[in-house]
Design a protein around this motif. Structure first.
Motif, mmCIF file in Angstrom:
data_model
loop_
_atom_site.group_PDB
_atom_site.id
_atom_site.type_symbol
_atom_site.label_atom_id
_atom_site.label_comp_id
_atom_site.label_asym_id
_atom_site.label_seq_id
_atom_site.Cartn_x
_atom_site.Cartn_y
_atom_site.Cartn_z
ATOM 1 N N LEU A 85 39.888 34.369 46.584
ATOM 2 C CA LEU A 85 40.335 34.239 45.134
ATOM 3 C C LEU A 85 39.256 33.321 44.494
ATOM 4 O O LEU A 85 38.881 33.656 43.404
ATOM 5 C CB LEU A 85 41.521 33.487 44.969
ATOM 6 C CG LEU A 85 42.316 33.291 43.719
ATOM 7 C CD1 LEU A 85 42.430 34.798 42.862
ATOM 8 C CD2 LEU A 85 43.650 32.708 43.832
ATOM 9 N N LEU A 86 38.968 32.193 45.137
ATOM 10 C CA LEU A 86 37.764 31.313 44.523
ATOM 11 C C LEU A 86 36.455 32.044 44.308
ATOM 12 O O LEU A 86 35.973 31.669 43.359
ATOM 13 C CB LEU A 86 37.765 29.868 45.153
ATOM 14 C CG LEU A 86 39.011 29.158 45.161
ATOM 15 C CD1 LEU A 86 38.670 28.121 46.113
ATOM 16 C CD2 LEU A 86 38.986 28.537 43.846
ATOM 17 N N CYS A 87 36.088 32.780 45.369
ATOM 18 C CA CYS A 87 34.895 33.553 45.270
ATOM 19 C C CYS A 87 34.911 34.559 44.135
ATOM 20 O O CYS A 87 34.028 34.641 43.099
ATOM 21 C CB CYS A 87 34.454 34.322 46.522
ATOM 22 S SG CYS A 87 33.085 35.381 46.551
ATOM 23 N N ARG A 88 36.025 35.093 43.680
ATOM 24 C CA ARG A 88 36.223 36.243 42.776
ATOM 25 C C ARG A 88 36.221 35.299 41.453
ATOM 26 O O ARG A 88 35.387 35.938 40.573
ATOM 27 C CB ARG A 88 37.326 36.819 42.938
ATOM 28 C CG ARG A 88 37.545 37.920 41.858
ATOM 29 C CD ARG A 88 38.852 39.008 41.957
ATOM 30 N NE ARG A 88 40.148 38.098 41.464
ATOM 31 C CZ ARG A 88 41.135 38.587 41.777
ATOM 32 N NH1 ARG A 88 41.493 39.943 42.297
ATOM 33 N NH2 ARG A 88 42.441 38.111 41.323
ATOM 34 N N THR A 89 36.932 34.456 41.409
ATOM 35 C CA THR A 89 36.808 33.705 40.174
ATOM 36 C C THR A 89 35.466 33.057 39.581
ATOM 37 O O THR A 89 35.085 33.149 38.498
ATOM 38 C CB THR A 89 37.803 32.356 40.315
ATOM 39 O OG1 THR A 89 39.065 32.943 40.627
ATOM 40 C CG2 THR A 89 37.812 31.443 39.053
ATOM 41 N N ASN A 90 34.595 32.614 40.667
ATOM 42 C CA ASN A 90 33.221 32.125 40.537
ATOM 43 C C ASN A 90 32.343 33.376 39.953
ATOM 44 O O ASN A 90 31.651 33.255 38.990
ATOM 45 C CB ASN A 90 32.942 31.638 41.695
ATOM 46 C CG ASN A 90 31.572 30.720 41.613
ATOM 47 O OD1 ASN A 90 31.259 30.117 40.572
ATOM 48 N ND2 ASN A 90 30.584 30.764 42.734
ATOM 49 N N ILE A 91 32.358 34.428 40.672
ATOM 50 C CA ILE A 91 31.819 35.580 40.207
ATOM 51 C C ILE A 91 32.127 36.000 38.486
ATOM 52 O O ILE A 91 31.383 36.392 37.897
ATOM 53 C CB ILE A 91 31.824 36.712 41.176
ATOM 54 C CG1 ILE A 91 31.014 36.252 42.515
ATOM 55 C CG2 ILE A 91 30.898 37.874 40.492
ATOM 56 C CD1 ILE A 91 30.979 37.213 43.816
ATOM 57 N N LEU A 92 33.422 36.131 38.489
ATOM 58 C CA LEU A 92 33.962 36.794 37.373
ATOM 59 C C LEU A 92 33.410 35.549 36.238
ATOM 60 O O LEU A 92 33.222 36.053 35.129
ATOM 61 C CB LEU A 92 35.363 36.678 37.116
ATOM 62 C CG LEU A 92 36.082 37.851 37.823
ATOM 63 C CD1 LEU A 92 37.690 37.446 37.767
ATOM 64 C CD2 LEU A 92 35.876 38.954 36.612
ATOM 65 N N ARG A 93 33.321 34.522 36.381
ATOM 66 C CA ARG A 93 32.942 33.347 35.605
ATOM 67 C C ARG A 93 31.465 33.768 35.117
ATOM 68 O O ARG A 93 31.119 33.743 33.908
ATOM 69 C CB ARG A 93 32.850 31.946 35.994
ATOM 70 C CG ARG A 93 32.179 30.772 35.118
ATOM 71 C CD ARG A 93 32.394 29.520 35.814
ATOM 72 N NE ARG A 93 31.966 29.396 37.187
ATOM 73 C CZ ARG A 93 30.433 29.420 37.385
ATOM 74 N NH1 ARG A 93 29.614 29.265 36.534
ATOM 75 N NH2 ARG A 93 29.875 29.372 38.651
#
Length: 439
Positions: A85-93
């Motif tokens: 979830l944090l990885c996806r959040t980071n890339i989405l940012r």
């Protein structure tokens, strides 16, 4: 870390609340719920829905690196459910910022016309005193510098303009305040490794990240194939994107165009060629530290970052990846320095900064051809007083924690020690890193 931890894996170090959450999410995943896809198609669709935009300003190099990152992460990182979830959040940012940037440049093409004087750039291995030197120079009002929130959220959000008109706090600042609280809760040891704070002076690695081109991704989710790809491919395009982001930040602030930036990142040891391609007139300051100390501290830094989001990582994997990586970066940088004019390079020893920082900084200002003004000196004194050693706790580590041997590290990196006459530091089995040293 302490001795006797060999055989333990990343999940054994997770805080209990995080372990409980991951266990619950794994159960949901098994029945097809709460899954977090990490595909380019899904990530782009989410970014476009969030912004209402579709132009990323992409080139094929950026898209290629994103694909390698996603593939390497999926196959090698063994992320926990919260890690995914944090990885996806980071890339989405990052993807959302790329969309917002293209929209901003269409509305304000004058941003790209801004001039940039040659920057001062601190180039050194992580844990060699680069953060301390960078933050001391940033105390000089004659230089521009990044704040942490700008490094993470460099592109103004639509709400940023509205907040500025109303005289309110930029929501990007509030966003980082909240994110840092979460980071320090999940990984409280991080503060002793690298001092964190929304308004702290920060490096530009977060800007280079916007081309999916930084070691950040290597140390928050283990991705060795991605790391190798970055080393083997020219990153000039990523540094060119970094320049655009620096111009955006300066434009939004209203900075004078004749004021130079002071920059730093250990990433530049891997990409010095790209840095010089975009800033051929940059003035470079190279700090040097006992490589035994550096390697141990680097491994500890990487481990303290990667442990939060992964399941099966072990400390020895970090050691056996990062010792040769440090060695490669040193060889590359030393070779490239031969092609850079000597008048653009200045070397300092970490030991000298620790022993007499004012004398060492006087040498830096002589190199820059600038007076070491009292304003700068006082700003540096204030910084040092506010960032006393071990302010955020002790950063303890030993080479043996990472499956490394002191004599082997010394022999492999002897070429570097001899080249710059770098003195040995403590031979204590456990080494304590100065909390102001940073990376």
């Amino acid at each position: 870390m302490t001795t006797g931890t060999h055989g333990l894996r990343a999940r054994d170090y997770h805080r209990r609340p995080l372990s409980v959450i991951n266990t619950l999410l794994k159960g949901l995943n098994r029945v097809g719920l709460a899954r977090v896809p990490l595909t380019e198609q899904d990530l782009r669709a989410r970014a476009e829905r969030a912004t209402g935009l579709s132009d990323y300003g992409d080139d094929e190099s950026t898209r290629a690196q994103l694909r390698v990152l996603l593939d390497s992460t999926e196959r090698q990182a063994a992320l926990t459910p919260t890690g995914r979830l944090l990885c996806r959040t980071n890339i989405l940012r990052v993807l959302k910022h790329r969309l917002l940037l293209q929209d901003l440049l269409k509305k304000h093409p004058e941003i790209l016309e801004r001039s940039m004087p040659d920057p001062v750039v601190v180039v050194g291995l992580a844990r060699s005193g680069t953060t301390r030197l960078h933050r001391m120079l940033a105390a000089d009002e004659r230089f521009l510098h990044l704040s942490s929130w700008e490094s993470v959220n460099p592109v103004p959000w639509p709400e940023s303009f509205e907040a500025r008109e109303r005289g309110e706090v930029d929501p990007r600042i509030t966003n980082i305040d909240q994110a840092l609280k979460a980071v320090l809760y999940m990984s409280p040891q991080i503060a002793a490794v690298h001092p964190l704070g929304t308004m702290e002076v920060e490096e530009e690695i977060g800007l280079i990240q916007h081309a999916f081109a930084t070691q950040i991704f290597e140390v928050i989710g283990w991705a060795p194939d991605f790391a190798q790809y970055l080393e083997e491919h020219d990153q000039t395009f990523a540094y060119e994107y970094m320049v655009i982001l620096l111009k955006v930040i300066s434009w939004f602030r209203g900075d004078p165009e004749d004021k130079p930036w002071v920059l730093k990142s250990p990433q530049h040891m891997q990409d010095l060629d790209a840095l010089m391609n975009v800033f051929p007139g940059a003035r470079l300051i190279f700090p040097h530290r006992d490589p035994i100390k550096v390697v141990g501290s680097v491994c500890s830094t990487v481990w303290n970052s990667v442990v939060r989001d992964t399941e099966n990582m072990t400390p020895d994997v970090v050691g056996h990846a990062w010792l040769p990586k440090v060695e490669r970066m040193l060889h590359k940088t030393l070779k490239l320095r031969e092609s850079i004019p000597a008048a653009q390079q200045h070397d300092v020893l970490y030991a000298d900064i620790s022993a007499d920082w004012e004398a060492t900084l006087q040498g830096v200002y002589d190199f820059l051809g600038m007076p070491f003004a009292e304003q700068a000196r006082q700003g540096m004194r204030n910084f040092l007083a506010a960032n006393a050693q071990h302010k955020h706790g002790l950063h303890k580590y030993a080479l043996s924690d990472f499956g490394l041997d002191r004599d082997d590290v010394d022999n492999r990196l002897a070429f570097y020690r001899e080249r710059y006459a770098i003195p040995y530091e403590t031979r204590n089995p456990y080494q304590q890193a100065d909390a102001t040293e940073g990376d």
